[in-house]
Design a protein around this motif. Structure first.
Motif, PDB file in Angstrom:
ATOM      1  N   MET A   1      33.182  29.841  37.695  1.00 18.60           N
ATOM      2  CA  MET A   1      33.483  28.599  38.399  1.00 18.60           C
ATOM      3  C   MET A   1      33.407  28.787  39.908  1.00 18.60           C
ATOM      4  SD  MET A   1      34.046  25.422  38.407  1.00 18.60           S
ATOM      5  CE  MET A   1      34.432  25.025  36.695  1.00 18.60           C
ATOM      6  N   ALA A   2      33.847  29.929  40.411  1.00 21.75           N
ATOM      7  CA  ALA A   2      33.801  30.157  41.865  1.00 21.75           C
ATOM      8  C   ALA A   2      32.375  30.125  42.387  1.00 21.75           C
ATOM      9  CB  ALA A   2      34.461  31.489  42.201  1.00 21.75           C
ATOM     10  N   ARG A   3      31.423  30.448  41.533  1.00 22.76           N
ATOM     11  CA  ARG A   3      30.010  30.447  41.932  1.00 22.76           C
ATOM     12  C   ARG A   3      29.266  29.199  41.471  1.00 22.76           C
ATOM     13  NH1 ARG A   3      29.575  36.753  40.154  1.00 22.76           N
ATOM     14  NH2 ARG A   3      30.198  37.674  42.156  1.00 22.76           N
ATOM     15  N   ASP A   4      29.988  28.212  40.974  1.00 27.23           N
ATOM     16  CA  ASP A   4      29.353  26.992  40.488  1.00 27.23           C
ATOM     17  C   ASP A   4      28.609  26.311  41.644  1.00 27.23           C
ATOM     18  OD1 ASP A   4      29.036  24.104  39.745  1.00 27.23           O
ATOM     19  OD2 ASP A   4      30.092  24.776  37.937  1.00 27.23           O
ATOM     20  N   PRO A   5      27.335  26.002  41.480  1.00 21.41           N
ATOM     21  CA  PRO A   5      26.552  25.416  42.574  1.00 21.41           C
ATOM     22  C   PRO A   5      27.004  24.018  42.981  1.00 21.41           C
ATOM     23  CG  PRO A   5      25.286  25.422  40.535  1.00 21.41           C
ATOM     24  CD  PRO A   5      26.509  26.246  40.275  1.00 21.41           C
ATOM     25  N   ARG A   6      27.842  23.386  42.186  1.00 25.13           N
ATOM     26  CA  ARG A   6      28.339  22.061  42.554  1.00 25.13           C
ATOM     27  C   ARG A   6      29.414  22.123  43.639  1.00 25.13           C
ATOM     28  NH1 ARG A   6      29.786  20.118  36.548  1.00 25.13           N
ATOM     29  NH2 ARG A   6      30.489  22.320  36.551  1.00 25.13           N
ATOM     30  N   LEU A   7      29.966  23.304  43.871  1.00 21.32           N
ATOM     31  CA  LEU A   7      31.007  23.459  44.881  1.00 21.32           C
ATOM     32  C   LEU A   7      30.412  23.564  46.279  1.00 21.32           C
ATOM     33  CD1 LEU A   7      33.422  26.069  43.235  1.00 21.32           C
ATOM     34  CD2 LEU A   7      33.855  23.624  43.548  1.00 21.32           C
ATOM     35  N   ASP A   8      31.045  22.902  47.222  1.00 22.54           N
ATOM     36  CA  ASP A   8      30.692  23.082  48.632  1.00 22.54           C
ATOM     37  C   ASP A   8      31.402  24.290  49.221  1.00 22.54           C
ATOM     38  OD1 ASP A   8      28.921  20.793  49.437  1.00 22.54           O
ATOM     39  OD2 ASP A   8      30.607  19.648  48.611  1.00 22.54           O
ATOM     40  N   TYR A   9      32.554  24.629  48.683  1.00 19.59           N
ATOM     41  CA  TYR A   9      33.321  25.783  49.152  1.00 19.59           C
ATOM     42  C   TYR A   9      34.362  26.141  48.095  1.00 19.59           C
ATOM     43  CZ  TYR A   9      36.618  22.054  50.230  1.00 19.59           C
ATOM     44  OH  TYR A   9      37.437  20.959  50.127  1.00 19.59           O
ATOM     45  N   ALA A  10      34.845  27.378  48.169  1.00 24.34           N
ATOM     46  CA  ALA A  10      35.886  27.864  47.271  1.00 24.34           C
ATOM     47  C   ALA A  10      36.986  28.509  48.104  1.00 24.34           C
ATOM     48  CB  ALA A  10      35.321  28.877  46.284  1.00 24.34           C
ATOM     49  N   ILE A  11      38.219  28.098  47.847  1.00 21.13           N
ATOM     50  CA  ILE A  11      39.389  28.672  48.517  1.00 21.13           C
ATOM     51  C   ILE A  11      40.013  29.706  47.595  1.00 21.13           C
ATOM     52  CG2 ILE A  11      41.660  28.204  49.512  1.00 21.13           C
ATOM     53  CD1 ILE A  11      40.729  25.321  50.002  1.00 21.13           C
ATOM     54  N   GLY A  12      40.243  30.895  48.100  1.00 20.51           N
ATOM     55  CA  GLY A  12      40.966  31.912  47.353  1.00 20.51           C
ATOM     56  C   GLY A  12      42.387  32.011  47.875  1.00 20.51           C
ATOM     57  N   SER A  13      43.372  31.892  46.983  1.00 18.10           N
ATOM     58  CA  SER A  13      44.773  31.889  47.391  1.00 18.10           C
ATOM     59  C   SER A  13      45.605  32.790  46.493  1.00 18.10           C
ATOM     60  CB  SER A  13      45.357  30.474  47.344  1.00 18.10           C
ATOM     61  OG  SER A  13      44.711  29.618  48.258  1.00 18.10           O
ATOM     62  N   VAL A  14      46.616  33.407  47.075  1.00 17.79           N
ATOM     63  CA  VAL A  14      47.556  34.229  46.318  1.00 17.79           C
ATOM     64  C   VAL A  14      48.884  33.483  46.240  1.00 17.79           C
ATOM     65  CG1 VAL A  14      48.805  36.411  46.207  1.00 17.79           C
ATOM     66  CG2 VAL A  14      46.427  36.373  47.011  1.00 17.79           C
ATOM     67  N   HIS A  15      49.228  33.041  45.035  1.00 16.65           N
ATOM     68  CA  HIS A  15      50.524  32.417  44.775  1.00 16.65           C
ATOM     69  C   HIS A  15      51.396  33.308  43.894  1.00 16.65           C
ATOM     70  CE1 HIS A  15      47.845  28.862  45.445  1.00 16.65           C
ATOM     71  NE2 HIS A  15      48.891  28.397  46.099  1.00 16.65           N
ATOM     72  N   TYR A  16      50.795  34.334  43.321  1.00 12.47           N
ATOM     73  CA  TYR A  16      51.491  35.194  42.362  1.00 12.47           C
ATOM     74  C   TYR A  16      51.429  36.644  42.814  1.00 12.47           C
ATOM     75  CZ  TYR A  16      51.633  31.398  38.944  1.00 12.47           C
ATOM     76  OH  TYR A  16      51.877  30.218  38.297  1.00 12.47           O
ATOM     77  N   VAL A  17      52.532  37.338  42.648  1.00 11.84           N
ATOM     78  CA  VAL A  17      52.557  38.795  42.745  1.00 11.84           C
ATOM     79  C   VAL A  17      52.860  39.306  41.350  1.00 11.84           C
ATOM     80  CG1 VAL A  17      53.741  40.803  43.683  1.00 11.84           C
ATOM     81  CG2 VAL A  17      53.236  38.846  45.161  1.00 11.84           C
ATOM     82  N   GLY A  18      51.876  39.957  40.742  1.00 11.69           N
ATOM     83  CA  GLY A  18      51.995  40.252  39.319  1.00 11.69           C
ATOM     84  C   GLY A  18      52.066  38.949  38.548  1.00 11.69           C
ATOM     85  N   LYS A  19      53.127  38.761  37.795  1.00  9.69           N
ATOM     86  CA  LYS A  19      53.302  37.512  37.046  1.00  9.69           C
ATOM     87  C   LYS A  19      54.333  36.592  37.691  1.00  9.69           C
ATOM     88  CE  LYS A  19      51.931  39.435  32.567  1.00  9.69           C
ATOM     89  NZ  LYS A  19      50.655  38.702  32.578  1.00  9.69           N
ATOM     90  N   GLU A  20      54.801  36.960  38.879  1.00 12.88           N
ATOM     91  CA  GLU A  20      55.847  36.192  39.544  1.00 12.88           C
ATOM     92  C   GLU A  20      55.262  35.206  40.549  1.00 12.88           C
ATOM     93  OE1 GLU A  20      58.809  36.325  38.581  1.00 12.88           O
ATOM     94  OE2 GLU A  20      58.930  38.220  37.499  1.00 12.88           O
ATOM     95  N   SER A  21      55.632  33.945  40.431  1.00 13.69           N
ATOM     96  CA  SER A  21      55.240  32.924  41.399  1.00 13.69           C
ATOM     97  C   SER A  21      56.146  33.040  42.618  1.00 13.69           C
ATOM     98  CB  SER A  21      55.362  31.534  40.788  1.00 13.69           C
ATOM     99  OG  SER A  21      55.160  30.535  41.759  1.00 13.69           O
ATOM    100  N   ILE A  22      55.541  33.323  43.768  1.00  9.99           N
ATOM    101  CA  ILE A  22      56.353  33.599  44.949  1.00  9.99           C
ATOM    102  C   ILE A  22      56.598  32.362  45.823  1.00  9.99           C
ATOM    103  CG2 ILE A  22      55.857  36.068  45.066  1.00  9.99           C
ATOM    104  CD1 ILE A  22      54.017  33.698  47.381  1.00  9.99           C
TER     105      ILE A  22
END
Length: 269
Positions: free
Chosen positions: A98-119
Protein backbone atom coordinates in the motif's frame (compact mmCIF):
# COMPACT_ATOMS: atom_id res chain seq x y z
CA UNK A 1 2.88 30.64 -1.41
CA UNK A 2 -0.05 28.28 -1.76
CA UNK A 3 -1.59 27.24 1.53
CA UNK A 4 -1.38 23.44 1.73
CA UNK A 5 -2.56 20.99 4.40
CA UNK A 6 -1.65 17.32 3.92
CA UNK A 7 -2.37 15.51 7.20
CA UNK A 8 -6.15 15.31 7.59
CA UNK A 9 -8.32 12.43 8.83
CA UNK A 10 -11.86 11.80 7.59
CA UNK A 11 -14.61 9.33 8.46
CA UNK A 12 -12.62 6.72 6.56
CA UNK A 13 -10.53 6.40 9.72
CA UNK A 14 -10.91 8.40 12.95
CA UNK A 15 -11.96 11.77 11.54
CA UNK A 16 -15.35 13.29 12.29
CA UNK A 17 -16.35 14.42 8.79
CA UNK A 18 -16.37 13.36 5.16
CA UNK A 19 -13.85 14.51 2.54
CA UNK A 20 -16.53 16.78 1.06
CA UNK A 21 -16.96 18.63 4.35
CA UNK A 22 -13.20 18.96 4.76
CA UNK A 23 -12.94 20.48 1.30
CA UNK A 24 -15.77 22.94 1.90
CA UNK A 25 -14.26 24.19 5.15
CA UNK A 26 -10.71 24.20 3.77
CA UNK A 27 -11.77 26.43 0.90
CA UNK A 28 -13.14 29.00 3.34
CA UNK A 29 -9.74 28.99 5.08
CA UNK A 30 -7.86 29.71 1.87
CA UNK A 31 -6.46 26.22 1.36
CA UNK A 32 -5.32 25.69 -2.22
CA UNK A 33 -3.80 22.23 -1.76
CA UNK A 34 -5.77 19.79 0.41
CA UNK A 35 -4.44 16.34 1.24
CA UNK A 36 -6.12 13.43 2.99
CA UNK A 37 -4.14 10.97 5.08
CA UNK A 38 -6.37 8.47 6.82
CA UNK A 39 -4.82 5.84 9.08
CA UNK A 40 -3.46 2.65 7.54
CA UNK A 41 -2.82 0.03 10.23
CA UNK A 42 -1.66 -3.56 9.79
CA UNK A 43 0.06 -5.63 12.45
CA UNK A 44 0.31 -8.76 10.30
CA UNK A 45 0.27 -9.64 6.60
CA UNK A 46 -3.17 -10.24 5.10
CA UNK A 47 -4.93 -8.69 8.07
CA UNK A 48 -8.69 -8.25 7.57
CA UNK A 49 -9.67 -6.91 11.02
CA UNK A 50 -8.20 -3.56 12.05
CA UNK A 51 -8.89 -1.12 14.92
CA UNK A 52 -11.98 1.04 14.69
CA UNK A 53 -9.89 4.16 14.07
CA UNK A 54 -8.14 2.75 10.98
CA UNK A 55 -9.12 2.49 7.32
CA UNK A 56 -10.95 -0.81 6.84
CA UNK A 57 -9.43 -3.18 4.26
CA UNK A 58 -12.73 -3.51 2.38
CA UNK A 59 -12.92 0.30 2.05
CA UNK A 60 -9.45 0.87 0.61
CA UNK A 61 -10.57 1.16 -3.01
CA UNK A 62 -13.57 3.24 -1.97
CA UNK A 63 -11.22 5.68 -0.22
CA UNK A 64 -9.36 6.31 -3.46
CA UNK A 65 -12.54 6.48 -5.54
CA UNK A 66 -14.25 9.04 -3.27
CA UNK A 67 -11.26 11.38 -3.15
CA UNK A 68 -10.54 11.04 -6.86
CA UNK A 69 -14.18 11.89 -7.62
CA UNK A 70 -14.01 14.86 -5.25
CA UNK A 71 -10.94 16.14 -7.10
CA UNK A 72 -12.71 15.89 -10.46
CA UNK A 73 -15.70 17.86 -9.17
CA UNK A 74 -13.53 20.58 -7.64
CA UNK A 75 -10.67 21.44 -10.01
CA UNK A 76 -10.09 24.83 -8.36
CA UNK A 77 -8.53 23.11 -5.34
CA UNK A 78 -5.57 20.77 -5.74
CA UNK A 79 -6.61 17.61 -3.92
CA UNK A 80 -4.01 15.04 -2.90
CA UNK A 81 -4.44 11.46 -1.74
CA UNK A 82 -2.19 10.24 1.04
CA UNK A 83 -2.24 7.83 3.95
CA UNK A 84 -0.72 7.84 7.41
CA UNK A 85 0.96 4.49 7.98
CA UNK A 86 1.34 3.19 11.53
CA UNK A 87 4.88 1.89 11.80
CA UNK A 88 5.13 -1.27 13.89
CA UNK A 89 8.12 -3.51 14.57
CA UNK A 90 9.10 -5.41 11.42
CA UNK A 91 6.02 -4.17 9.55
CA UNK A 92 7.78 -3.03 6.35
CA UNK A 93 7.02 -6.19 4.39
CA UNK A 94 3.24 -5.92 4.68
CA UNK A 95 3.02 -2.12 4.63
CA UNK A 96 5.02 -1.93 1.41
CA UNK A 97 2.28 -2.84 -1.11
CA UNK A 98 0.00 0.00 0.00
CA UNK A 99 2.83 2.44 0.75
CA UNK A 100 3.98 2.01 -2.85
CA UNK A 101 0.49 2.18 -4.36
CA UNK A 102 0.71 4.47 -7.42
CA UNK A 103 -2.60 6.10 -6.51
CA UNK A 104 -0.96 7.82 -3.54
CA UNK A 105 0.48 11.30 -3.87
CA UNK A 106 2.45 10.83 -0.65
CA UNK A 107 2.81 8.47 2.31
CA UNK A 108 3.28 9.56 5.93
CA UNK A 109 5.19 7.24 8.23
CA UNK A 110 4.32 7.64 11.92
CA UNK A 111 5.23 5.92 15.17
CA UNK A 112 2.29 5.62 17.57
CA UNK A 113 3.38 2.33 19.15
CA UNK A 114 6.42 1.19 21.07
CA UNK A 115 6.26 -2.57 20.82
CA UNK A 116 2.58 -3.26 21.37
CA UNK A 117 1.98 -0.21 23.56
CA UNK A 118 0.14 2.83 22.20
CA UNK A 119 2.06 5.80 23.52
CA UNK A 120 -0.33 8.59 22.46
CA UNK A 121 -3.78 7.22 23.18
CA UNK A 122 -4.46 8.03 26.85
CA UNK A 123 -2.59 9.81 29.61
CA UNK A 124 -3.56 6.98 31.98
CA UNK A 125 -1.03 4.73 30.23
CA UNK A 126 1.83 6.97 31.41
CA UNK A 127 0.72 7.86 34.92
CA UNK A 128 1.69 4.61 36.73
CA UNK A 129 5.07 4.27 35.00
CA UNK A 130 8.36 4.64 36.84
CA UNK A 131 10.96 7.06 35.52
CA UNK A 132 13.06 4.11 34.37
CA UNK A 133 10.10 2.79 32.35
CA UNK A 134 9.53 6.25 30.84
CA UNK A 135 13.21 6.42 29.90
CA UNK A 136 13.07 3.06 28.14
CA UNK A 137 9.96 4.04 26.18
CA UNK A 138 11.62 7.21 24.92
CA UNK A 139 14.71 5.29 23.89
CA UNK A 140 12.69 2.63 22.10
CA UNK A 141 10.52 5.26 20.42
CA UNK A 142 13.46 6.95 18.75
CA UNK A 143 14.85 3.62 17.64
CA UNK A 144 11.45 2.93 16.03
CA UNK A 145 11.51 6.32 14.25
CA UNK A 146 14.93 5.43 12.86
CA UNK A 147 13.71 2.04 11.68
CA UNK A 148 10.65 3.62 10.08
CA UNK A 149 12.89 5.93 8.08
CA UNK A 150 15.24 3.11 7.14
CA UNK A 151 12.33 1.23 5.54
CA UNK A 152 12.35 3.92 2.80
CA UNK A 153 8.63 3.45 2.27
CA UNK A 154 7.46 6.93 3.22
CA UNK A 155 7.74 10.50 1.99
CA UNK A 156 6.92 12.33 5.23
CA UNK A 157 7.90 11.62 8.83
CA UNK A 158 4.81 12.43 10.88
CA UNK A 159 4.96 14.14 14.31
CA UNK A 160 8.40 12.70 14.97
CA UNK A 161 8.53 13.48 18.70
CA UNK A 162 4.94 12.44 19.42
CA UNK A 163 6.08 10.57 22.52
CA UNK A 164 6.16 13.88 24.44
CA UNK A 165 2.38 14.36 23.94
CA UNK A 166 1.39 13.85 27.59
CA UNK A 167 4.48 15.68 28.92
CA UNK A 168 6.24 12.67 30.40
CA UNK A 169 9.90 13.28 29.62
CA UNK A 170 13.02 11.15 29.92
CA UNK A 171 15.58 11.67 32.66
CA UNK A 172 18.29 10.21 30.45
CA UNK A 173 19.84 11.88 27.42
CA UNK A 174 18.18 10.60 24.26
CA UNK A 175 19.93 13.13 22.03
CA UNK A 176 22.16 10.50 20.35
CA UNK A 177 19.06 8.47 19.43
CA UNK A 178 17.30 11.55 18.06
CA UNK A 179 20.41 12.31 16.05
CA UNK A 180 20.45 8.79 14.62
CA UNK A 181 16.76 9.04 13.69
CA UNK A 182 17.26 12.38 11.93
CA UNK A 183 20.29 11.02 10.08
CA UNK A 184 18.13 8.11 8.87
CA UNK A 185 15.39 10.52 7.76
CA UNK A 186 17.97 12.53 5.84
CA UNK A 187 19.48 9.41 4.25
CA UNK A 188 16.00 8.29 3.14
CA UNK A 189 15.35 11.74 1.59
CA UNK A 190 12.22 12.17 3.69
CA UNK A 191 10.43 15.37 4.65
CA UNK A 192 9.70 16.18 8.28
CA UNK A 193 6.26 17.43 9.20
CA UNK A 194 5.79 20.37 11.50
CA UNK A 195 2.58 19.15 13.09
CA UNK A 196 0.72 21.97 14.81
CA UNK A 197 -1.53 19.72 16.92
CA UNK A 198 1.07 19.47 19.69
CA UNK A 199 0.44 23.07 20.68
CA UNK A 200 -2.97 22.05 22.09
CA UNK A 201 -1.78 18.87 23.82
CA UNK A 202 -0.33 18.47 27.31
CA UNK A 203 3.18 19.11 25.97
CA UNK A 204 2.07 22.53 24.63
CA UNK A 205 4.69 22.32 21.90
CA UNK A 206 4.45 21.57 18.21
CA UNK A 207 5.88 18.34 16.81
CA UNK A 208 8.82 18.43 16.56
CA UNK A 209 10.31 20.82 19.09
CA UNK A 210 12.20 23.90 18.00
CA UNK A 211 15.48 22.19 18.91
CA UNK A 212 14.69 19.26 16.64
CA UNK A 213 13.54 21.62 13.89
CA UNK A 214 16.91 23.33 14.11
CA UNK A 215 18.62 19.96 13.84
CA UNK A 216 16.51 19.22 10.75
CA UNK A 217 17.45 22.58 9.24
CA UNK A 218 21.13 21.89 9.93
CA UNK A 219 20.77 18.63 7.95
CA UNK A 220 18.82 20.40 5.20
CA UNK A 221 15.84 18.10 5.74
CA UNK A 222 12.79 19.56 3.93
CA UNK A 223 9.79 20.58 6.00
CA UNK A 224 6.04 20.73 5.53
CA UNK A 225 3.25 22.01 7.78
CA UNK A 226 0.14 20.08 8.77
CA UNK A 227 -2.44 20.23 11.53
CA UNK A 228 -3.33 16.53 11.88
CA UNK A 229 -6.95 17.61 11.71
CA UNK A 230 -9.67 15.19 12.75
CA UNK A 231 -12.30 17.88 12.32
CA UNK A 232 -12.49 20.12 9.30
CA UNK A 233 -12.38 23.38 11.25
CA UNK A 234 -8.81 22.57 12.36
CA UNK A 235 -7.44 22.02 8.86
CA UNK A 236 -5.14 25.07 9.14
CA UNK A 237 -4.91 25.38 12.90
CA UNK A 238 -1.91 27.47 14.01
CA UNK A 239 -0.40 27.59 10.52
CA UNK A 240 0.71 31.22 10.84
CA UNK A 241 2.46 30.37 14.09
CA UNK A 242 4.16 27.44 12.35
CA UNK A 243 5.35 29.58 9.45
CA UNK A 244 6.79 32.13 11.87
CA UNK A 245 8.64 29.40 13.76
CA UNK A 246 10.07 27.89 10.58
CA UNK A 247 11.37 31.26 9.40
CA UNK A 248 12.93 31.90 12.81
CA UNK A 249 14.67 28.53 12.60
CA UNK A 250 16.01 29.44 9.17
CA UNK A 251 13.73 27.68 6.68
CA UNK A 252 13.09 29.59 3.47
CA UNK A 253 11.22 26.91 1.52
CA UNK A 254 8.40 24.49 2.22
CA UNK A 255 7.75 21.07 0.71
CA UNK A 256 4.81 20.16 -1.52
CA UNK A 257 3.79 16.77 -2.92
CA UNK A 258 2.19 15.44 -6.08
CA UNK A 259 2.27 11.89 -7.49
CA UNK A 260 5.06 10.86 -5.08
CA UNK A 261 7.21 13.77 -6.18
CA UNK A 262 8.37 16.49 -3.81
CA UNK A 263 8.89 20.06 -4.87
CA UNK A 264 9.73 23.18 -2.89
CA UNK A 265 8.08 26.59 -2.76
CA UNK A 266 9.31 29.76 -1.07
CA UNK A 267 8.12 30.00 2.52
CA UNK A 268 6.16 33.18 3.05
CA UNK A 269 4.35 34.51 6.15
Amino acid sequence: MKRASYHNHTVFSDGAETPDVFLSVAQTQGVEILGFADHYYRDAPGQTQVPEWALKPHLENRYFEVIQALAKRNPATEIRIGMEFDWLDNSAAWLAPMARDPRLDYAIGSVHYVGKESIDNVRAFWEPLSQDEIDVLHQQFWIAVKQMAESRLFDIAGHIDLIKKFAFYPAVDVTPLIRDALDAIKAADMTVELNTSGWVKDCQECYPSEAILRACRHREIPITVSSDAHRARFVCSNFSRAYDLLMRVGYTKIARFRARERFLEPLEP
